[in-house]
Design an enzyme around this catalytic site. Sequence first.
Site, PDB file in Angstrom:
ATOM      1  N   LYS A 130      62.394  41.165  24.574  1.00 22.01           N
ATOM      2  CA  LYS A 130      63.303  40.329  23.794  1.00 22.01           C
ATOM      3  C   LYS A 130      63.678  41.008  22.464  1.00 22.01           C
ATOM      4  O   LYS A 130      63.088  42.029  22.093  1.00 22.01           O
ATOM      5  CB  LYS A 130      62.665  38.960  23.561  1.00 22.01           C
ATOM      6  CG  LYS A 130      62.381  38.189  24.859  1.00 22.01           C
ATOM      7  CD  LYS A 130      63.610  38.038  25.752  1.00 22.01           C
ATOM      8  CE  LYS A 130      63.552  36.881  26.720  1.00 22.01           C
ATOM      9  NZ  LYS A 130      62.810  37.156  27.977  1.00 22.01           N
TER      10      LYS A 130
HETATM   11  C1  PLP Z   1      62.314  35.644  28.671  1.00 19.91           C
HETATM   12  C2  PLP Z   1      62.853  34.312  28.980  1.00 19.91           C
HETATM   13  C3  PLP Z   1      62.060  33.158  29.094  1.00 19.91           C
HETATM   14  C4  PLP Z   1      60.563  33.178  29.151  1.00 19.91           C
HETATM   15  O1  PLP Z   1      59.920  33.910  28.237  1.00 19.91           O
HETATM   16  P1  PLP Z   1      58.466  34.547  28.521  1.00 19.91           P
HETATM   17  O2  PLP Z   1      58.019  34.796  27.116  1.00 19.91           O
HETATM   18  O3  PLP Z   1      58.666  35.815  29.285  1.00 19.91           O
HETATM   19  O4  PLP Z   1      57.643  33.534  29.206  1.00 19.91           O
HETATM   20  C5  PLP Z   1      62.665  31.945  29.264  1.00 19.91           C
HETATM   21  N1  PLP Z   1      63.989  31.839  29.360  1.00 19.91           N
HETATM   22  C6  PLP Z   1      64.794  32.909  29.289  1.00 19.91           C
HETATM   23  C7  PLP Z   1      66.262  32.718  29.386  1.00 19.91           C
HETATM   24  C8  PLP Z   1      64.255  34.177  29.117  1.00 19.91           C
HETATM   25  O5  PLP Z   1      65.056  35.240  29.103  1.00 19.91           O
END
Ligand code: PLP
Length: 398
Positions: free
Chosen positions: A186
């Site tokens: 992210k």
């Molecule tokens: C990455 C992501 C999540 C979940 O995040 P994690 O930290 O990997 O559990 C949820 N929604 C979206 C749209 C994402 O891209």
Amino acid sequence: MPGYERWSDLERKELMDVLDSGILMRYGFDGARKGHWKSKALESAICETFGCAHAQLTSSGTAALTTALNALGVGYGDEVIMPSFTFVASFEAVLSVGAVPVLADIDDTLTLDPALVRRKITPRTKAIMPVHMCGSMADMDALRSICREHKLWLLEDACQSIGGTYKGKKLGTIGDAGTFSFDFVKTMTCGEGGVVMTNHQDVYIKSDGYTDHGHDHLGVDRGADLHPFIGYNFRISELHSAVGLAQIRRLPEFLETQEKNHRALKAYLAEIPGISFRRVPDPAGDSHSFISWFLPTAEQAQRAVEALREARLLAGNFYWYNNNWHYIRKWEHLKKALTLSGLSPEIKSRLEAEANGDFGASDAIMSRCVSTSISLLWTEEQIRERGMRMRDVIAQSI
Ligand SMILES: *Cc1c(COP(=O)(O)O)cnc(C)c1O
């Protein structure tokens, strides 16, 4: 998108504070921790950076969504409207609280189509969960007015749009609650982690308790806590928060680079005959983590993807229509309601009905769409070369 591209001494320094004190947990051990409260400091920095009243860190973005749904009182008997294009975490969170995910089509914003959301509302609908996919936002005014009209919660999944805004407000802080993920890919990362942001104090207090076994955090020490409700363990560790604390300070620099690289690459793609770009409800608020583009037909998009593959340019370009993680078309496990522990027959049949619906409107968009992720590491020269090659390869293929 990724903050991991910019690992530095700043992250190392914050981590060393935690390693030196030896207190890896976010709660308690007040004397031994030498004044280091990385999780608390990161929560304050999140409130300040994104302009929300409260922030509760969690162990992941999925945990943040699950926590937010719990704190909003979404559960058995409820339906949550979510988009057909997202990450599997969206329906995982909804199912984990015992509610039914109701999938709605997306439009050329690549997020929920507000007109089609309206058609999905039933007396059981409790919340609408827009997902600000690939760096840009849903039409929040339209969704907010639907929520007001029908007295529904608005829960923003802003995991992929850290730093984006809508009409001056940061994505994730506009609804009743919003979430970020700080997983490794992210815009800023903790390694693993997430956050629930809200302006409702009660949603915050419930999130705080829920992520730590329901402990009310009012006891004189940890064993003295009371439990107003049953919780879970979705705690983040001080190690993860330390990394996030360094990353959030560098976020302006990440976003600036992202925007510059986005603008430079998009100028080349814009020269491709027939290409168009995703509609952005507030163009000033794009976080610029991806360029999402359309070709006039699905066949052209498929030919372009093949040509990019042959030219060894496919890495970083995502044809979501064929992707197993992000689009309803390939979620066989959801369509068959395959769980390890079994669902109630009622939820199973509701889920199967929803997941096997007609998503033709989404197919018409997604089959023509490719998203190009933006790297923070590209040099101007590399962007020029990549831009010219992508432009020529795609133009020739169609
Ligand atoms: C990455 C992501 C999540 C979940 O995040 P994690 O930290 O990997 O559990 C949820 N929604 C979206 C749209 C994402 O891209």
